[in-house]
Design a protein around this motif. Structure first.
Motif, PDB file in Angstrom:
ATOM      1  N   ILE A  22       0.851  -1.194   0.000  1.00  0.00           N
ATOM      2  CA  ILE A  22       0.000   0.000   0.000  1.00  0.00           C
ATOM      3  C   ILE A  22       0.884   1.240   0.000  1.00  0.00           C
ATOM      4  N   LEU A  23       0.766   2.045  -1.039  1.00  0.00           N
ATOM      5  CA  LEU A  23       1.480   3.309  -1.159  1.00  0.00           C
ATOM      6  C   LEU A  23       0.650   4.417  -0.511  1.00  0.00           C
ATOM      7  N   VAL A  24       1.283   5.189   0.366  1.00  0.00           N
ATOM      8  CA  VAL A  24       0.624   6.348   0.969  1.00  0.00           C
ATOM      9  C   VAL A  24       1.093   7.581   0.203  1.00  0.00           C
ATOM     10  N   LEU A  25       0.172   8.229  -0.493  1.00  0.00           N
ATOM     11  CA  LEU A  25       0.527   9.288  -1.432  1.00  0.00           C
ATOM     12  C   LEU A  25       0.901  10.601  -0.758  1.00  0.00           C
ATOM     13  N   HIS A  26       0.364  10.857   0.411  1.00  0.00           N
ATOM     14  CA  HIS A  26       0.649  12.129   1.083  1.00  0.00           C
ATOM     15  C   HIS A  26       0.853  11.877   2.585  1.00  0.00           C
ATOM     16  N   PRO A  27       1.903  11.158   2.934  1.00  0.00           N
ATOM     17  CA  PRO A  27       2.154  10.875   4.349  1.00  0.00           C
ATOM     18  C   PRO A  27       2.635  12.131   5.073  1.00  0.00           C
ATOM     19  N   LEU A  28       2.279  12.238   6.324  1.00  0.00           N
ATOM     20  CA  LEU A  28       2.734  13.342   7.160  1.00  0.00           C
ATOM     21  C   LEU A  28       3.690  12.800   8.207  1.00  0.00           C
ATOM     22  N   ALA A  29       4.704  13.590   8.523  1.00  0.00           N
ATOM     23  CA  ALA A  29       5.764  13.117   9.422  1.00  0.00           C
ATOM     24  C   ALA A  29       5.231  12.661  10.771  1.00  0.00           C
ATOM     25  N   SER A  30       4.157  13.267  11.231  1.00  0.00           N
ATOM     26  CA  SER A  30       3.593  12.893  12.533  1.00  0.00           C
ATOM     27  C   SER A  30       3.052  11.468  12.554  1.00  0.00           C
ATOM     28  N   ASN A  31       2.860  10.871  11.373  1.00  0.00           N
ATOM     29  CA  ASN A  31       2.301   9.514  11.286  1.00  0.00           C
ATOM     30  C   ASN A  31       3.321   8.458  10.862  1.00  0.00           C
ATOM     31  N   PHE A  32       4.608   8.824  10.798  1.00  0.00           N
ATOM     32  CA  PHE A  32       5.608   7.884  10.292  1.00  0.00           C
ATOM     33  C   PHE A  32       5.728   6.620  11.139  1.00  0.00           C
ATOM     34  N   GLU A  33       5.632   6.731  12.445  1.00  0.00           N
ATOM     35  CA  GLU A  33       5.737   5.536  13.285  1.00  0.00           C
ATOM     36  C   GLU A  33       4.599   4.570  12.998  1.00  0.00           C
ATOM     37  N   ASP A  34       3.373   5.081  12.897  1.00  0.00           N
ATOM     38  CA  ASP A  34       2.234   4.220  12.556  1.00  0.00           C
ATOM     39  C   ASP A  34       2.413   3.623  11.174  1.00  0.00           C
TER      40      ASP A  34
END
Length: 369
Positions: free
Chosen positions: A81-93
């Motif tokens: 699953i590619l996440v197209l617009h990840p935010l740094a606050s969610n990198f651990e998840d």
């Protein structure tokens, strides 16, 4: 389809299978296929659509945000699953759920590297997004050396793909610009490949790109709107089947005499006696106020019934003068008989907007393939 007794979004998985097979027929057998399931799978049902695409043989899925990918992992979806617009606050998840981030800037690359190192990752898969003219997200030509330097010897991440996005793949008048984008992407990907010493897969084509630029399918293509039955071109639409049909019912019928009004702010005033029907669907369900005052229409027993007055939060009123109907009759807002593109165009917008606007309070009903 069976009759509905309330506002319902009917999802036809046989239509999804048909669309998937049609789009697959337009690419080479070895070309990978990524299905886009962001925004509740274009307003339908994320888990249902993702599971069906996985079963049909899709190689990848794509979502916009980490939370969408987490939902799929928790539902047992296993393919990448590619996440197209990840935010740094969610990198651990993202790492916990083995989702693959689009890395689109120096800042995001540095922040993901930091988290990947902290979590002791090895060759964690990332996707490098190049900006070739859409000017939304993505690295530029000046960033290639930086990307190579930061990723080549880190050990904790590995580039599994490079990708970009066409700005106007459905517009024949912009063909020269699209070809420039494709050439730019090829050059950027080649330059990065030479510097890192291995070959990530490449993908650039969306639904319209698959149809209009078959020579640029590279190693993978991405399709979103096409899977749901819309191709941005009339000749393509005719080959696809809408997955979602939005239905409701008639709650009450009124006789509106001359000079009487209907709805809030008396936005509709009748010049002669008409018959109106009230339907249990409104802007809280995704039918925006822009569809009111005669712009939008529904279909009742095969006849068009224009929306009268302002759209309410939970209701719309439609003109059923001359239509043989009664309370409890089924109403089609959009679907195979009145496409979402056709419905949306009445308010000068596009199918994407009306599809993704459908509220989660609207009941979803599944028709298995």
């Amino acid at each position: 389809m069976s009759k509905v007794g309330e506002t319902t979004l009917v999802l036809d998985l046989s239509a999804l299978e048909h669309n998937y097979n049609y789009l697959r027929s337009k690419i080479k057998p070895k070309t990978k296929f990524l299905g886009v399931v962001k925004a509740f799978a274009y307003g339908s049902d994320t888990v249902t659509i993702a599971r069906e695409l996985e079963q049909l043989g899709a190689d990848y899925l794509a979502v916009a945000y980490v939370s969408e990918g987490m939902l799929l992992r928790n539902a047992g979806v296993k393919i990448p699953i590619l996440v197209l617009h990840p935010l740094a606050s969610n990198f651990e998840d993202l790492i916990v759920h083995r989702l693959e981030p689009s890395i689109y800037s120096r800042n995001i690359l540095n922040q993901f590297l930091e988290v990947a190192k902290e979590k002791q990752q090895t060759d964690y898969p990332i996707h490098i997004k190049f900006n070739t003219g859409l000017n939304r997200l993505g690295f530029s030509e000046d960033d290639v050396d930086f990307i190579a330097r930061e990723t080549k010897h880190s050990g904790c991440i590995k580039i599994v793909s490079t990708f970009s996005h066409l700005a106007a793949s459905e517009d024949a008048n912009e063909r020269d610009f699209s070809l420039l984008q494709i050439n730019s992407f090829k050059n950027l990907s080649d330059a990065l490949r030479k510097k890192i010493g291995y070959t990530p897969i490449r993908h650039m084509l969306n639904t319209s790109g698959i149809i209009n630029y078959p020579n640029a399918q590279f190693e993978m293509v991405r399709s979103g709107i096409g899977l749901y039955g819309y191709g941005n071109q009339a000749e393509v639409d005719s080959q696809l089947k809408p997955v979602a049909t939005l239905k409701t019912i008639i709650s009450q019928i009124h006789e509106i005499k001359a000079n009487q009004s209907v709805g809030y702010n008396r936005a509709f005033r009748s010049s002669n006696t008409i018959k109106s029907a009230t339907l249990p669907i409104g802007h809280a369900d995704g039918i925006g106020r822009q569809y009111g005052k005669g712009k939008g229409f529904v279909v009742i027993n095969g006849e068009k019934a224009p929306i009268v007055g302002n759209v309410c939060m939970d209701m719309i009123m439609v003109d059923v003068t001359g239509i043989d109907c009664q309370e409890g009759d089924e109403v089609v807002v959009f679907g195979s008989d009145n496409s979402a593109e056709n419905f949306a165009s009445s308010a000068n917008t596009i199918s994407y907007e009306i599809l993704t606007a459908i509220s989660q309070r609207v009941k979803r009903v599944l028709i298995e393939a």
